[in-house]
Write a protein that holds these residues in place. Sequence first.
Motif, PDB file in Angstrom:
ATOM      1  N   TYR A  80     -22.107  60.174 -73.554  1.00 28.26           N
ATOM      2  CA  TYR A  80     -22.045  60.812 -74.865  1.00 28.26           C
ATOM      3  C   TYR A  80     -22.585  59.812 -75.878  1.00 28.26           C
ATOM      4  N   ASN A  81     -23.704  60.149 -76.484  1.00 28.40           N
ATOM      5  CA  ASN A  81     -24.353  59.297 -77.489  1.00 28.40           C
ATOM      6  C   ASN A  81     -24.561  57.863 -76.972  1.00 28.40           C
ATOM      7  N   GLU A  82     -25.211  57.763 -75.828  1.00 24.92           N
ATOM      8  CA  GLU A  82     -25.478  56.466 -75.199  1.00 24.92           C
ATOM      9  C   GLU A  82     -26.969  56.141 -75.176  1.00 24.92           C
ATOM     10  N   ARG A  83     -27.746  56.736 -76.063  1.00 21.51           N
ATOM     11  CA  ARG A  83     -29.200  56.545 -76.051  1.00 21.51           C
ATOM     12  C   ARG A  83     -29.583  55.058 -76.054  1.00 21.51           C
ATOM     13  N   ALA A  84     -28.877  54.263 -76.813  1.00 21.81           N
ATOM     14  CA  ALA A  84     -29.213  52.842 -76.942  1.00 21.81           C
ATOM     15  C   ALA A  84     -28.953  52.051 -75.661  1.00 21.81           C
ATOM     16  N   THR A  85     -28.096  52.556 -74.776  1.00 22.10           N
ATOM     17  CA  THR A  85     -27.735  51.786 -73.583  1.00 22.10           C
ATOM     18  C   THR A  85     -28.208  52.416 -72.268  1.00 22.10           C
TER      19      THR A  85
ATOM     20  N   GLU B 230     -27.505  46.677 -55.058  1.00 15.14           N
ATOM     21  CA  GLU B 230     -27.649  46.890 -53.619  1.00 15.14           C
ATOM     22  C   GLU B 230     -26.309  47.323 -53.040  1.00 15.14           C
ATOM     23  N   VAL B 231     -26.281  48.510 -52.469  1.00 13.72           N
ATOM     24  CA  VAL B 231     -25.042  49.013 -51.882  1.00 13.72           C
ATOM     25  C   VAL B 231     -25.214  49.361 -50.412  1.00 13.72           C
ATOM     26  N   GLY B 232     -26.418  49.209 -49.900  1.00 16.05           N
ATOM     27  CA  GLY B 232     -26.656  49.495 -48.496  1.00 16.05           C
ATOM     28  C   GLY B 232     -26.825  50.975 -48.184  1.00 16.05           C
ATOM     29  N   LEU B 233     -26.883  51.785 -49.223  1.00 20.69           N
ATOM     30  CA  LEU B 233     -27.058  53.226 -49.054  1.00 20.69           C
ATOM     31  C   LEU B 233     -28.099  53.720 -50.054  1.00 20.69           C
ATOM     32  N   GLU B 234     -28.693  54.853 -49.738  1.00 17.10           N
ATOM     33  CA  GLU B 234     -29.551  55.505 -50.712  1.00 17.10           C
ATOM     34  C   GLU B 234     -28.648  56.037 -51.821  1.00 17.10           C
ATOM     35  N   LYS B 235     -29.115  55.957 -53.083  1.00 17.02           N
ATOM     36  CA  LYS B 235     -28.289  56.373 -54.213  1.00 17.02           C
ATOM     37  C   LYS B 235     -28.822  57.650 -54.853  1.00 17.02           C
ATOM     38  N   GLU B 236     -27.898  58.493 -55.267  1.00 20.28           N
ATOM     39  CA  GLU B 236     -28.184  59.681 -56.056  1.00 20.28           C
ATOM     40  C   GLU B 236     -27.431  59.481 -57.368  1.00 20.28           C
ATOM     41  N   ILE B 237     -28.151  59.486 -58.478  1.00 26.67           N
ATOM     42  CA  ILE B 237     -27.522  59.258 -59.772  1.00 26.67           C
ATOM     43  C   ILE B 237     -27.404  60.595 -60.496  1.00 26.67           C
ATOM     44  N   ILE B 238     -26.183  60.968 -60.823  1.00 27.48           N
ATOM     45  CA  ILE B 238     -25.916  62.219 -61.528  1.00 27.48           C
ATOM     46  C   ILE B 238     -25.394  61.852 -62.910  1.00 27.48           C
ATOM     47  N   ILE B 239     -26.148  62.236 -63.934  1.00 29.92           N
ATOM     48  CA  ILE B 239     -25.748  61.940 -65.300  1.00 29.92           C
ATOM     49  C   ILE B 239     -25.319  63.238 -65.962  1.00 29.92           C
ATOM     50  N   VAL B 240     -24.110  63.231 -66.508  1.00 26.77           N
ATOM     51  CA  VAL B 240     -23.570  64.413 -67.167  1.00 26.77           C
ATOM     52  C   VAL B 240     -23.481  64.125 -68.658  1.00 26.77           C
ATOM     53  N   ASP B 241     -24.326  64.784 -69.430  1.00 28.05           N
ATOM     54  CA  ASP B 241     -24.356  64.593 -70.874  1.00 28.05           C
ATOM     55  C   ASP B 241     -23.347  65.521 -71.535  1.00 28.05           C
ATOM     56  N   ASP B 242     -22.557  64.979 -72.442  1.00 32.21           N
ATOM     57  CA  ASP B 242     -21.511  65.744 -73.123  1.00 32.21           C
ATOM     58  C   ASP B 242     -21.978  66.130 -74.535  1.00 32.21           C
ATOM     59  N   PHE B 243     -23.129  66.790 -74.598  1.00 28.92           N
ATOM     60  CA  PHE B 243     -23.703  67.276 -75.863  1.00 28.92           C
ATOM     61  C   PHE B 243     -23.949  66.136 -76.858  1.00 28.92           C
ATOM     62  N   SER B 244     -24.607  65.080 -76.404  1.00 24.49           N
ATOM     63  CA  SER B 244     -24.962  63.966 -77.275  1.00 24.49           C
ATOM     64  C   SER B 244     -25.823  64.450 -78.435  1.00 24.49           C
ATOM     65  N   THR B 245     -25.686  63.767 -79.560  1.00 26.88           N
ATOM     66  CA  THR B 245     -26.461  64.109 -80.748  1.00 26.88           C
ATOM     67  C   THR B 245     -27.422  62.995 -81.144  1.00 26.88           C
ATOM     68  N   ASP B 246     -27.542  61.972 -80.323  1.00 25.51           N
ATOM     69  CA  ASP B 246     -28.368  60.814 -80.661  1.00 25.51           C
ATOM     70  C   ASP B 246     -29.680  60.756 -79.884  1.00 25.51           C
ATOM     71  N   GLY B 247     -30.040  61.823 -79.190  1.00 23.41           N
ATOM     72  CA  GLY B 247     -31.276  61.832 -78.416  1.00 23.41           C
ATOM     73  C   GLY B 247     -31.095  61.425 -76.964  1.00 23.41           C
ATOM     74  N   SER B 248     -29.864  61.216 -76.537  1.00 23.17           N
ATOM     75  CA  SER B 248     -29.605  60.819 -75.141  1.00 23.17           C
ATOM     76  C   SER B 248     -30.166  61.844 -74.162  1.00 23.17           C
ATOM     77  N   ARG B 249     -29.889  63.104 -74.401  1.00 23.39           N
ATOM     78  CA  ARG B 249     -30.316  64.160 -73.481  1.00 23.39           C
ATOM     79  C   ARG B 249     -31.837  64.240 -73.393  1.00 23.39           C
ATOM     80  N   GLU B 250     -32.502  64.140 -74.521  1.00 21.27           N
ATOM     81  CA  GLU B 250     -33.969  64.186 -74.530  1.00 21.27           C
ATOM     82  C   GLU B 250     -34.553  62.991 -73.771  1.00 21.27           C
ATOM     83  N   PHE B 251     -33.963  61.823 -73.979  1.00 23.87           N
ATOM     84  CA  PHE B 251     -34.410  60.627 -73.265  1.00 23.87           C
ATOM     85  C   PHE B 251     -34.229  60.796 -71.762  1.00 23.87           C
TER      86      PHE B 251
END
Length: 70
Positions: free
Chosen positions: A9-14, A26-47
């Motif tokens: 939520y509003n984490e565009r800067a980070t 490195e975790v020794g496994l293939e990674k799947e990254i799931i990002i859940v945006d909570d209606f950010s208003t700072d451009g996070s979702r667009e980024f």
Amino acid sequence: MLSIIIPVYNERATLKRLLEKVEASEVGLEKEIIIVDDFSTDGSREFLHELEGMRRHLIIGAREWYSALM
């Protein structure tokens, strides 16, 4: 495969640094990254949508989608 769920939520800067650190860990496994945006208003979702096509295993979701999983 390791699924990593990151709520944001509003984490565009980070977001870039956060994703770089998660992808570089490195975790020794293939990674799947799931990002859940909570209606950010700072451009996070667009980024995130800009990144979505450039990164494999990056899934962008909204809060309702994540809630349905629980």
